[in-house]
Design an enzyme around this catalytic site. Structure first.
Site, PDB file in Angstrom:
ATOM      1  N   HIS A 143       3.078   6.886  -4.237  1.00 15.68           N
ATOM      2  CA  HIS A 143       2.790   6.156  -4.166  1.00 15.68           C
ATOM      3  C   HIS A 143       1.749   6.226  -3.596  1.00 15.68           C
ATOM      4  O   HIS A 143       0.552   5.853  -3.060  1.00 15.68           O
ATOM      5  CB  HIS A 143       3.522   5.056  -2.819  1.00 15.68           C
ATOM      6  CG  HIS A 143       3.695   6.127  -1.977  1.00 15.68           C
ATOM      7  ND1 HIS A 143       4.320   7.011  -1.619  1.00 15.68           N
ATOM      8  CD2 HIS A 143       2.516   6.043  -0.268  1.00 15.68           C
ATOM      9  CE1 HIS A 143       4.217   7.667  -0.453  1.00 15.68           C
ATOM     10  NE2 HIS A 143       2.803   7.150   0.359  1.00 15.68           N
TER      11      HIS A 143
HETATM   12  C1  UD1 Z   1      -0.151   3.961   3.521  1.00 15.41           C
HETATM   13  C2  UD1 Z   1      -0.650   5.701   4.204  1.00 15.41           C
HETATM   14  C3  UD1 Z   1       0.056   6.610   3.684  1.00 15.41           C
HETATM   15  C4  UD1 Z   1       2.010   6.432   3.401  1.00 15.41           C
HETATM   16  C5  UD1 Z   1       1.888   5.014   3.065  1.00 15.41           C
HETATM   17  C6  UD1 Z   1       3.967   4.869   3.099  1.00 15.41           C
HETATM   18  C7  UD1 Z   1      -2.662   5.984   5.069  1.00 15.41           C
HETATM   19  C8  UD1 Z   1      -3.975   6.401   4.698  1.00 15.41           C
HETATM   20  N1  UD1 Z   1      -1.872   5.944   3.974  1.00 15.41           N
HETATM   21  O1  UD1 Z   1      -0.689   4.308   2.395  1.00 15.41           O
HETATM   22  O2  UD1 Z   1       0.390   7.889   4.020  1.00 15.41           O
HETATM   23  O3  UD1 Z   1       2.577   7.293   2.489  1.00 15.41           O
HETATM   24  O4  UD1 Z   1       1.506   4.184   3.756  1.00 15.41           O
HETATM   25  O5  UD1 Z   1       4.373   3.936   2.278  1.00 15.41           O
HETATM   26  O6  UD1 Z   1      -2.269   5.014   6.039  1.00 15.41           O
HETATM   27  N2  UD1 Z   1       0.419  -3.393  -0.007  1.00 15.41           N
HETATM   28  C9  UD1 Z   1       0.979  -4.498  -0.704  1.00 15.41           C
HETATM   29  N3  UD1 Z   1       2.220  -4.919   0.297  1.00 15.41           N
HETATM   30  C10 UD1 Z   1       2.414  -4.382   1.708  1.00 15.41           C
HETATM   31  C11 UD1 Z   1       1.585  -2.703   1.977  1.00 15.41           C
HETATM   32  C12 UD1 Z   1       0.507  -2.567   0.743  1.00 15.41           C
HETATM   33  O7  UD1 Z   1       0.462  -5.077  -1.372  1.00 15.41           O
HETATM   34  O8  UD1 Z   1       3.360  -4.509   2.725  1.00 15.41           O
HETATM   35  C13 UD1 Z   1      -0.584  -2.914  -1.146  1.00 15.41           C
HETATM   36  C14 UD1 Z   1      -2.252  -3.867  -1.237  1.00 15.41           C
HETATM   37  O9  UD1 Z   1      -2.820  -3.657  -2.505  1.00 15.41           O
HETATM   38  C15 UD1 Z   1      -2.586  -2.192  -0.227  1.00 15.41           C
HETATM   39  C16 UD1 Z   1      -1.544  -0.700  -1.187  1.00 15.41           C
HETATM   40  O10 UD1 Z   1      -0.873  -1.295  -1.010  1.00 15.41           O
HETATM   41  O11 UD1 Z   1      -4.108  -2.300  -0.903  1.00 15.41           O
HETATM   42  C17 UD1 Z   1      -1.983   0.334   0.185  1.00 15.41           C
HETATM   43  O12 UD1 Z   1      -1.667   0.720   0.855  1.00 15.41           O
HETATM   44  P1  UD1 Z   1      -1.992   0.618   2.347  1.00 15.41           P
HETATM   45  O13 UD1 Z   1      -1.260   0.718   3.059  1.00 15.41           O
HETATM   46  O14 UD1 Z   1      -3.434   0.963   2.592  1.00 15.41           O
HETATM   47  O15 UD1 Z   1      -1.603   2.082   1.903  1.00 15.41           O
HETATM   48  P2  UD1 Z   1      -0.303   2.612   1.345  1.00 15.41           P
HETATM   49  O16 UD1 Z   1      -0.285   3.248  -0.311  1.00 15.41           O
HETATM   50  O17 UD1 Z   1       1.530   2.229   1.620  1.00 15.41           O
HETATM   51  N1  UDP Z   2      11.698   4.534   2.206  1.00 16.26           N
HETATM   52  C1  UDP Z   2      12.468   3.186   1.189  1.00 16.26           C
HETATM   53  N2  UDP Z   2      12.289   2.571   0.557  1.00 16.26           N
HETATM   54  C2  UDP Z   2      11.903   3.111  -0.594  1.00 16.26           C
HETATM   55  C3  UDP Z   2      11.588   3.828  -0.098  1.00 16.26           C
HETATM   56  C4  UDP Z   2      11.086   4.574   1.004  1.00 16.26           C
HETATM   57  O1  UDP Z   2      13.603   3.273   2.694  1.00 16.26           O
HETATM   58  O2  UDP Z   2      11.737   1.912  -1.119  1.00 16.26           O
HETATM   59  C5  UDP Z   2      11.715   5.556   2.567  1.00 16.26           C
HETATM   60  C6  UDP Z   2      12.275   7.198   2.637  1.00 16.26           C
HETATM   61  O3  UDP Z   2      13.573   6.821   2.135  1.00 16.26           O
HETATM   62  C7  UDP Z   2      11.410   7.517   3.012  1.00 16.26           C
HETATM   63  C8  UDP Z   2      10.213   6.949   3.537  1.00 16.26           C
HETATM   64  O4  UDP Z   2      10.907   6.051   3.122  1.00 16.26           O
HETATM   65  O5  UDP Z   2      12.473   8.061   5.038  1.00 16.26           O
HETATM   66  C9  UDP Z   2       9.093   7.571   3.281  1.00 16.26           C
HETATM   67  O6  UDP Z   2       8.214   6.537   2.944  1.00 16.26           O
HETATM   68  P1  UDP Z   2       6.904   6.711   2.057  1.00 16.26           P
HETATM   69  O7  UDP Z   2       7.118   7.900   0.586  1.00 16.26           O
HETATM   70  O8  UDP Z   2       6.447   4.941   2.151  1.00 16.26           O
HETATM   71  O9  UDP Z   2       5.557   7.520   2.748  1.00 16.26           O
HETATM   72  P2  UDP Z   2       5.669   8.887   3.247  1.00 16.26           P
HETATM   73  O10 UDP Z   2       6.797   9.565   3.790  1.00 16.26           O
HETATM   74  O11 UDP Z   2       4.712  10.035   1.934  1.00 16.26           O
HETATM   75  O12 UDP Z   2       4.446   8.775   4.019  1.00 16.26           O
END
Ligand code: UD1
Ligand code: UDP
Length: 369
Positions: free
Chosen positions: A204
């Site tokens: 991601h």
């Molecule tokens: C964010 C965090 C990242 C974290 C991750 C956990 C920032 C800059 N990044 O990244 O550090 O590791 O969350 O998962 O804050 N979207 C959906 N549905 C949702 C949420 C997101 O469709 O419920 C899609 C949207 O197209 C959105 C994209 O995912 O633009 C990215 O979501 P965003 O929250 O901006 O960043 P993450 O990649 O999730």
């Molecule tokens: N996780 C989850 N379901 C999923 C993917 C991840 O519960 O489908 C959990 C994972 O076990 C961990 C956390 O989400 O506890 C990590 O989140 P993510 O990878 O989105 O963010 P990061 O840790 O890189 O910020």
């Protein structure tokens, strides 16, 4: 004390679950959900599965550019802080919700407590690195999961109110493993998986999903691995895969993101984890699952030093070779604390933070007018 915990993204719901359980009954905790993640599989599922109280304030900010998202959160969080007058604000990790929360609170002279402080990748092209650096600089109490994190802060001149507490994610993992001990096989049956006969993948990071060449190489590697790969797809990756018509082989099982207990079940029975997640690298280590991290750096360097995690970037050949041959040593020393980090955090919240003095309170009250 009245404490506002600011959450917004998946890993923050998990970290907040550890803290919430310890705060309940001792203090008044208000969960503020920015709405950064909003799909049920990215948000609600964690409130249900982790028994988190419902947020008192849901800002519904949603997705957007960094500036839009952080700016909208900043304004909306400020309104809640002014209305609620908390004694301190808790922020978690390194997302845009963390940054907005730390900024809003510090400008109102409300003490900021950063859980998971001091992590660094030393790569400023990661949005998370910018969020961490700023949040740490603004924080009044810095709660670190590792000695490396404490050292990183020291190198930036941040030494006051810095504490090594361990990782609250281990607290949550221990809770979850007890929970799923009985019905561990349910999630495997749901996806037709056999214990230790599949790999678990997640992707991601913006570096891996927004750069189509990198994502294509990662997915090509998945297609070249001749084992079953279960791949809960983050919506960010899903969007790019669909928009670009990227194809995955029949042995790659694409599924929607799963809840935390299912994820722990899937991970603990996997032969290997392939990920760019921060949280998953540590969970794989704690559960004794070898991990290949599809990045060039990691903040969790101890897992690499212990030989259980290897950085493979997005190099297709490296990923495929390592998936075949990566073999960690027998030893797996304890890392990131003893599973009681949240207790230490609460203790420091109670005793490690100077309450606001009268002048600061007056200052704050003026702000709120
Ligand atoms: C964010 C965090 C990242 C974290 C991750 C956990 C920032 C800059 N990044 O990244 O550090 O590791 O969350 O998962 O804050 N979207 C959906 N549905 C949702 C949420 C997101 O469709 O419920 C899609 C949207 O197209 C959105 C994209 O995912 O633009 C990215 O979501 P965003 O929250 O901006 O960043 P993450 O990649 O999730
Ligand atoms: N996780 C989850 N379901 C999923 C993917 C991840 O519960 O489908 C959990 C994972 O076990 C961990 C956390 O989400 O506890 C990590 O989140 P993510 O990878 O989105 O963010 P990061 O840790 O890189 O910020």
């Amino acid at each position: 004390m009245k404490i506002i915990s600011i959450v917004g993204a998946r890993p923050q719901f998990i970290k907040a679950a550890a803290m919430s359980r310890k705060l309940q009954g001792r203090h008044e905790e208000i969960l503020l959900h920015t709405g950064q993640h909003y799909d049920y599989e990215m948000s609600g599922i964690f409130f249900d599965g982790l028994e988190l109280p419902q947020p008192k304030a849901s800002l519904g900010i949603g997705s957007g550019s960094h500036g839009f998202q952080t700016g909208a959160m900043l304004k909306a969080i400020e309104d809640v802080l002014i209305a609620e007058h908390p004694d301190n604000v808790l922020v978690y990790g390194d997302t845009n919700s963390t940054l907005a929360g730390a900024l809003a609170a510090s400008k109102l002279s409300i003490p900021v407590v950063h859980v998971e402080a001091g992590l660094r990748s030393f790569n400023r092209r990661m949005p998370e690195e910018i969020n961490r650096v700023v949040a740490d600089d603004l924080s009044d109490l810095l709660l670190c999961p590792s000695q490396t994190a404490v050292t990183n802060l020291g190198a930036e001149g941040i030494t006051r109110n810095v504490h090594l507490v361990g990782d609250v994610m281990l607290d949550v993992l221990n809770w979850a493993t007890q929970r799923i001990a009985v019905d561990h096989s349910v999630v495997l049956n749901r996806f037709g998986l056999t214990k230790k006969a599949y790999l678990l993948a997640t992707v991601h990071r913006s570096q891996n999903t927004d750069d189509i060449a990198r994502l294509s190489r990662i997915l090509s590697a998945f297609n070249s691995i001749k084992e079953t790969i279960v791949f809960p797809v983050h919506p960010r990756a899903r969007k790019v895969i669909i928009e670009n018509g990227l194809r995955l082989g029949p042995q790659v099982i694409l599924i929607d993101p799963v809840g935390y207990l299912d994820m722990v079940g899937l991970l603990s029975s996997a032969r290997l984890a392939l990920t760019d997640s921060g949280g998953l690298q540590k969970e794989a280590y704690w559960l004794g699952v070898p991990c290949l991290t599809m990045r060039e750096q990691t903040e969790w360097v101890e897992t690499v030093e212990a030989g259980w995690n290897a950085l493979v970037g997005c190099d297709e050949y490296k990923i495929v070779q390592a998936a075949r041959s990566f073999s960690p040593p027998d030893a797996r020393p304890a890392l990131y604390g003893d599973g009681a980090a949240a207790d230490k955090c609460v203790d420091l919240l109670e005793h490690g933070l100077e309450p606001m003095n009268l002048a600061e309170r007056a200052d704050y009250a003026n702000w709120c007018k």
